[in-house]
Design a protein around this motif. Structure first.
Motif, PDB file in Angstrom:
ATOM      1  N   ALA A  41       0.843  -1.200   0.000  1.00  0.00           N
ATOM      2  CA  ALA A  41       0.000   0.000   0.000  1.00  0.00           C
ATOM      3  C   ALA A  41       0.878   1.250   0.000  1.00  0.00           C
ATOM      4  N   ARG A  42       1.930   1.218   0.815  1.00  0.00           N
ATOM      5  CA  ARG A  42       2.843   2.369   0.899  1.00  0.00           C
ATOM      6  C   ARG A  42       3.434   2.686  -0.477  1.00  0.00           C
ATOM      7  N   ILE A  43       3.913   1.632  -1.156  1.00  0.00           N
ATOM      8  CA  ILE A  43       4.556   1.832  -2.455  1.00  0.00           C
ATOM      9  C   ILE A  43       3.550   2.320  -3.501  1.00  0.00           C
ATOM     10  N   ALA A  44       2.356   1.727  -3.495  1.00  0.00           N
ATOM     11  CA  ALA A  44       1.350   2.111  -4.495  1.00  0.00           C
ATOM     12  C   ALA A  44       0.956   3.583  -4.348  1.00  0.00           C
ATOM     13  N   VAL A  45       0.831   4.041  -3.102  1.00  0.00           N
ATOM     14  CA  VAL A  45       0.464   5.448  -2.886  1.00  0.00           C
ATOM     15  C   VAL A  45       1.625   6.355  -3.314  1.00  0.00           C
ATOM     16  N   GLU A  46       2.821   5.957  -2.915  1.00  0.00           N
ATOM     17  CA  GLU A  46       4.015   6.749  -3.264  1.00  0.00           C
ATOM     18  C   GLU A  46       4.134   6.899  -4.783  1.00  0.00           C
ATOM     19  N   LYS A  85     -10.574   5.938   9.008  1.00  0.00           N
ATOM     20  CA  LYS A  85     -10.758   5.793   7.564  1.00  0.00           C
ATOM     21  C   LYS A  85     -11.364   4.423   7.309  1.00  0.00           C
ATOM     22  N   THR A  86     -12.314   4.364   6.401  1.00  0.00           N
ATOM     23  CA  THR A  86     -12.863   3.055   6.074  1.00  0.00           C
ATOM     24  C   THR A  86     -12.898   2.904   4.564  1.00  0.00           C
ATOM     25  N   ILE A  87     -13.374   1.756   4.085  1.00  0.00           N
ATOM     26  CA  ILE A  87     -13.400   1.522   2.651  1.00  0.00           C
ATOM     27  C   ILE A  87     -14.402   2.442   1.945  1.00  0.00           C
ATOM     28  N   ASP A  88     -14.043   2.812   0.706  1.00  0.00           N
ATOM     29  CA  ASP A  88     -14.962   3.615  -0.109  1.00  0.00           C
ATOM     30  C   ASP A  88     -15.905   2.724  -0.892  1.00  0.00           C
ATOM     31  N   ASP A 120      -4.461   5.993  -7.706  1.00  0.00           N
ATOM     32  CA  ASP A 120      -5.647   6.758  -7.308  1.00  0.00           C
ATOM     33  C   ASP A 120      -6.488   5.987  -6.307  1.00  0.00           C
ATOM     34  N   TYR A 121      -6.486   4.671  -6.462  1.00  0.00           N
ATOM     35  CA  TYR A 121      -7.233   3.864  -5.491  1.00  0.00           C
ATOM     36  C   TYR A 121      -6.505   2.545  -5.307  1.00  0.00           C
ATOM     37  N   LEU A 122      -6.818   1.882  -4.183  1.00  0.00           N
ATOM     38  CA  LEU A 122      -6.231   0.580  -3.897  1.00  0.00           C
ATOM     39  C   LEU A 122      -7.342  -0.465  -3.837  1.00  0.00           C
ATOM     40  N   GLY A 123      -7.115  -1.600  -4.474  1.00  0.00           N
ATOM     41  CA  GLY A 123      -8.002  -2.750  -4.310  1.00  0.00           C
ATOM     42  C   GLY A 123      -7.337  -3.632  -3.259  1.00  0.00           C
ATOM     43  N   ILE A 124      -7.879  -3.647  -2.045  1.00  0.00           N
ATOM     44  CA  ILE A 124      -7.221  -4.366  -0.951  1.00  0.00           C
ATOM     45  C   ILE A 124      -7.807  -5.767  -0.828  1.00  0.00           C
ATOM     46  N   GLY A 125      -6.938  -6.764  -0.866  1.00  0.00           N
ATOM     47  CA  GLY A 125      -7.435  -8.129  -0.771  1.00  0.00           C
ATOM     48  C   GLY A 125      -6.299  -9.102  -0.542  1.00  0.00           C
ATOM     49  N   THR A 126      -6.557 -10.347  -0.419  1.00  0.00           N
ATOM     50  CA  THR A 126      -7.881 -10.934  -0.581  1.00  0.00           C
ATOM     51  C   THR A 126      -8.599 -10.955   0.758  1.00  0.00           C
ATOM     52  N   LEU A 127      -9.824 -10.441   0.793  1.00  0.00           N
ATOM     53  CA  LEU A 127     -10.560 -10.436   2.047  1.00  0.00           C
ATOM     54  C   LEU A 127     -10.886 -11.869   2.475  1.00  0.00           C
ATOM     55  N   TYR A 128     -11.680 -12.551   1.700  1.00  0.00           N
ATOM     56  CA  TYR A 128     -12.038 -13.939   2.003  1.00  0.00           C
ATOM     57  C   TYR A 128     -11.653 -14.838   0.829  1.00  0.00           C
ATOM     58  N   ALA A 129     -11.419 -16.108   1.135  1.00  0.00           N
ATOM     59  CA  ALA A 129     -11.117 -17.075   0.083  1.00  0.00           C
ATOM     60  C   ALA A 129     -12.244 -17.068  -0.950  1.00  0.00           C
ATOM     61  N   THR A 130     -11.896 -17.203  -2.201  1.00  0.00           N
ATOM     62  CA  THR A 130     -12.907 -17.159  -3.254  1.00  0.00           C
ATOM     63  C   THR A 130     -12.573 -18.145  -4.359  1.00  0.00           C
ATOM     64  N   LEU A 151      -3.038   3.688   6.329  1.00  0.00           N
ATOM     65  CA  LEU A 151      -3.361   4.769   5.390  1.00  0.00           C
ATOM     66  C   LEU A 151      -3.892   5.990   6.132  1.00  0.00           C
ATOM     67  N   ASP A 152      -4.683   5.706   7.160  1.00  0.00           N
ATOM     68  CA  ASP A 152      -5.338   6.770   7.921  1.00  0.00           C
ATOM     69  C   ASP A 152      -4.337   7.632   8.676  1.00  0.00           C
ATOM     70  N   THR A 153      -3.249   7.003   9.125  1.00  0.00           N
ATOM     71  CA  THR A 153      -2.394   7.680  10.109  1.00  0.00           C
ATOM     72  C   THR A 153      -1.015   8.068   9.578  1.00  0.00           C
ATOM     73  N   THR A 154      -0.761   7.864   8.280  1.00  0.00           N
ATOM     74  CA  THR A 154       0.612   8.065   7.819  1.00  0.00           C
ATOM     75  C   THR A 154       0.884   9.408   7.152  1.00  0.00           C
ATOM     76  N   SER A 155       0.088   9.771   6.153  1.00  0.00           N
ATOM     77  CA  SER A 155       0.347  11.059   5.491  1.00  0.00           C
ATOM     78  C   SER A 155      -0.933  11.537   4.823  1.00  0.00           C
ATOM     79  N   ALA A 156      -0.899  12.771   4.358  1.00  0.00           N
ATOM     80  CA  ALA A 156      -2.082  13.296   3.670  1.00  0.00           C
ATOM     81  C   ALA A 156      -2.371  12.451   2.434  1.00  0.00           C
ATOM     82  N   ALA A 157      -1.304  12.002   1.736  1.00  0.00           N
ATOM     83  CA  ALA A 157      -1.499  11.213   0.510  1.00  0.00           C
ATOM     84  C   ALA A 157      -2.108   9.841   0.821  1.00  0.00           C
ATOM     85  N   THR A 158      -1.628   9.191   1.891  1.00  0.00           N
ATOM     86  CA  THR A 158      -2.187   7.870   2.200  1.00  0.00           C
ATOM     87  C   THR A 158      -3.629   8.011   2.678  1.00  0.00           C
TER      88      THR A 158
END
Ligand code: 3NM
Ligand code: MG
Length: 556
Positions: A122-127, A204-207, A131-141, A163-170
Motif C-alpha cells: 500500500a505504501r509503495i502504491a500510494v508513493e 478511515k474506512t473503505i470507499d 488513485d485507489y487501492l483494491g485491498i485483498g484478498t478479504l475472504y477465500a474465493t 493509510l489513515d495515520t501516515t500522510s495526507a497522501a495515504t
C-alpha cells in the motif's frame, strides 16, 4: 479530467469475468448492461485469456455502454488496451506494469488502481501515485484461486489504519476491498471495517466493495446489483450502534437504578414472549441447556445441522453457537451456514467460544467463525476472551498493562502456558485490566463482550459494567457457562432494543437464581444444586412476573 477523477464513486465496483465457471454461456455485454442498470458505480474489464484483438473489441463495446450510463470503465493489467480504446484507466496487479510507467503512458487524467495485500504494498502504491487501492484478498474465493494472501477483516483494518495515520497522501487514497464479498456478508464487512477506537473515533474506512461472482455469476445480475447497492447504503438489520469511543465506566447510583429497572422489564418480556433459543451445542450440555431455557421461560430447540437454520432463523428467536464439541471442519461448516442465516434476518447470535485457547483446532475454528459472521454477544471466561482478542488481531490493548504483583517475565511465562481444558484457571488480570480489555474488544468487534468470573465484566464498547452475583457451585457443575449462553440468547431475542441491558438482565437472572438455589437447605453440594438451580431460575421468572421488585436488594 483530473476533476472528474476525484468524483469517482467506488461504492459498488464490478470486476468482470468471462470464464465458463462464472459467466456461463451468457453474453458479457448483456450481463454488464444489467449490472449498470442495477447500479454498479465503476466497471473493470478483467479477461486473462482473450487475444489482444478480441480484448480491444470487447473493451470498446463495454466502454461505450459504461459511457452511456456515465460510469467509469477501467481495464485490468493491459495499459495498451486501455490506450487503444481511450477508456478512463487501468487496474494493475503486483506483477503488472509499474504504476509509474503506466502513469507516464496514460497521463494524469487516467484512473490508476493497484491491488495490494500488505502495508508495504500500500505504501509503495500510494508513493507511486495510485488513485485507489483494491485491498485483498478479504475472504477465500473460487473466482481467483491463486491469490497471494487471504487477509480477512483484520488484514484490511491494518492497512486502512496505516493509510489513515501516515500522510495526507495515504489518507486521501480511495480504497475498495475484494474477495468473497456477497449479499450475505457485505453489511457486516462494512460495519466491522468501521470500528472506532479511542485514538481514532472516526477512522478511515473503505470507499467501496469490489465483486465478481456476486454479480457476474448471479441468475439475475440487475436484481443482484440493486440488492448489493441497497445493502451498502443501509445500516445492517442488527441496527447501527453508537460510534462513540469507549471508556471505563464508573458505576453511579442512577445508572445502577436504571439498569435494574430495565432488568425487571427484560425478564417480563422473556416470560411473556417465550422466545426461541436455538442451540447448536455440545452433547454434554444439551439436556441441561434445554431445562435452563424452559426454566427462564424461553422455548429451546437443540439443532446442530446448519441446514435447519434458515427455517429456524425466521421464528424470531436467537442462536447460540457453542464451540464445545463442534470444532471439526464439518461442525464449523454447520455453524457457518447457521451464522449466515441468522445474520441475513438480523436474528441475534451468542458466540460461546468454549475452550477457545486450548488447542490449535479450536483457535482455527474461532478464527474462521469470526471471519464468517457477526455476533451480537461473545461470552467466555478470561482465557476464552483472550483467545477472541487474539483472533480479532488485538496484540496489546491500551489498558492491558502487566500486573504489578508479578514480574514481566513471570507474566509472560504464564501467558505462554497453554490453556488446559475449558476451566478458567487462575486470573492474570486485575478488574481494571479486564474492563480495559473487554471494552476495547467490544468497541473493535462492535458487539457485546462478557467475561465471566466471580466478578463478571460486560461491555458494548461504550458502557462497561461489572457484576458480582453468582455462586461458587456454578463452577462445580458442568455446563453452567454454556447454559448462561442459552439464557442470554433468549434475553437478546426478547429485548432487541438495548442488547447490553438485555444481557445484564439475563446475567442477573442466572446468577441470582444460583444464589437462591445454593442457600436452600435441601442443597448439600453441586449435585443437589443442579435441580434446585432449575427451580430457582423458574421461581425468579415467576417472582418478577408477579411484580416482585427485589433486585435492588440482591444485585451486586
Ligand atoms: N482479485 P469474487 S480476489 C479479481 O485478492 C480478484 O486481488 C482478488 O471474486 C485479489 O467477488 C478476486 O467472486 C476475485 O469473490 C474476487
Ligand atoms: Mg494483473
Amino acid at each position: 479530467m483530473e476533476n472528474m477523477k476525484s468524483k469517482v464513486d467506488y461504492s459498488l465496483y464490478l470486476v468482470t469475468d468471462s470464464t465458463e465457471a462464472i459467466l456461463g454461456s451468457r453474453d458479457l455485454l448483456g450481463v454488464v448492461e444489467q449490472a449498470l442498470l442495477g447500479g454498479v458505480t465503476i466497471v473493470q474489464y478483467r479477461d486473462k485469456t482473450s487475444d489482444t484483438g478480441t480484448l480491444i473489441s470487447i473493451a470498446r463495446f463495454l466502454h461505450s455502454i459504461c459511457k452511456a450510463h456515465n460510469i467509469p470503465f477501467v481495464i485490468n493489467d493491459r495499459v495498451d488496451v486501455a490506450l487503444a480504446v481511450g477508456c478512463e484507466g487501468v487496474h494493475l496487479g503486483q506483477d503488472d506494469m509499474s504504476i509509474v510507467d503506466a502513469r507516464r503512458i496514460l497521463g494524469d487524467g487516467s484512473i490508476i488502481g493497484a491491488t495490494v495485500s500488505s502495508i508495504e504494498e500500500a505504501r509503495i502504491a500510494v508513493e507511486r501515485g495510485a488513485d485507489y487501492l483494491g485491498i485483498g484478498t478479504l475472504y477465500a474465493t473460487n473466482t481467483k484461486k491463486n491469490t497471494k494472501d487471504i487477509i480477512g477483516i483484520n488484514g484490511i483494518r491494518k492497512i486502512l489504519h496505516y493509510l489513515d495515520t501516515t500522510s495526507a497522501a495515504t489518507k486521501a487514497v480511495k480504497t475498495v476491498c475484494i474477495g468473497g464479498i456477497n449479499a450475505s456478508n457485505l453489511q457486516r464487512i462494512k460495519y466491522q471495517l468501521l470500528a472506532p477506537t479511542p485514538s481514532s473515533p472516526e477512522p478511515k474506512t473503505i470507499d467501496g466493495v469490489a465483486v465478481v461472482s456476486a454479480i457476474i455469476g448471479a441468475p439475475d445480475p440487475k436484481t443482484a446489483t440493486s440488492h448489493l447497492t441497497k445493502l451498502f447504503t443501509t445500516p445492517p438489520p442488527w441496527k447501527a450502534r453508537s460510534t462513540e469511543p469507549h471508556f471505563w465506566f464508573e458505576k453511579n447510583e442512577d445508572e445502577v437504578a436504571s439498569l435494574l429497572r430495565s432488568a425487571i422489564s427484560c425478564t417480563k418480556k422473556v416470560r411473556e414472549t417465550s422466545p426461541l433459543s436455538h442451540n447448536m451445542t455440545n452433547l454434554v450440555v444439551q439436556n441441561f441447556a434445554a431445562n435452563v431455557a424452559l426454566g427462564i421461560g424461553s422455548s429451546p430447540i437443540m439443532a446442530n445441522a446448519g441446514a435447519e437454520a434458515a427455517d429456524l432463523s425466521k421464528l424470531g428467536g436467537a442462536l447460540v453457537v457453542n464451540m464445545g464439541s463442534n470444532v471439526t471442519p464439518e461442525g464449523v461448516e454447520n455453524f457457518q451456514v447457521a451464522i449466515s442465516a441468522y445474520n441475513s434476518v438480523g436474528g441475534p447470535i451468542v458466540l460461546d467460544p468454549v475452550g477457545a485457547g486450548a488447542t490449535s483446532m479450536r483457535r482455527d475454528a474461532l478464527a474462521s467463525l469470526m471471519r464468517t459472521g457477526y455476533f451480537d454477544l461473545i461470552k467466555g471466561n478470561e482465557r476464552e476472551i483472550m483467545a477472541v482478542a487474539h483472533a480479532s488481531g488485538l496484540s496489546v490493548p491500551p489498558s492491558f498493562t502487566p500486573l504489578t504483583s508479578t514480574s514481566g517475565q513471570e507474566q509472560q511465562q504464564q501467558q505462554q502456558q497453554q490453556q488446559r481444558g475449558v476451566d478458567s484457571g487462575e486470573s492474570l488480570l486485575t478488574l481494571q485490566q479486564k474492563a480495559g480489555l473487554v471494552s476495547h474488544l467490544a468497541a473493535r468487534e462492535r458487539t457485546i463482550i462478557l467475561m465471566t468470573a466471580a466478578t463478571d465484566v460486560i461491555s458494548d464498547g461504550v458502557r462497561t459494567y461489572s457484576i458480582s452475583n453468582g455462586h461458587a457451585f456454578l463452577g462445580k457443575i458442568t455446563g453452567s457457562g454454556c447454559t448462561l449462553g442459552t439464557t442470554l440468547s433468549a434475553y437478546l431475542a426478547a429485548n432487541p432494543a438495548d442488547k447490553l441491558h438485555a444481557a445484564v438482565a439475563g446475567l442477573l437472572h442466572f446468577e441470582i437464581a444460583a444464589e437462591w438455589a445454593a442457600k436452600r437447605t435441601d442443597v448439600k453440594g453441586p449435585g443437589t444444586f443442579v435441580p434446585a438451580f432449575i427451580d430457582e431460575l423458574y421461581n425468579y421468572s415467576v417472582a418478577v412476573g408477579e411484580g416482585g421488585d427485589f433486585l435492588g436488594g440482591v444485585a451486586k
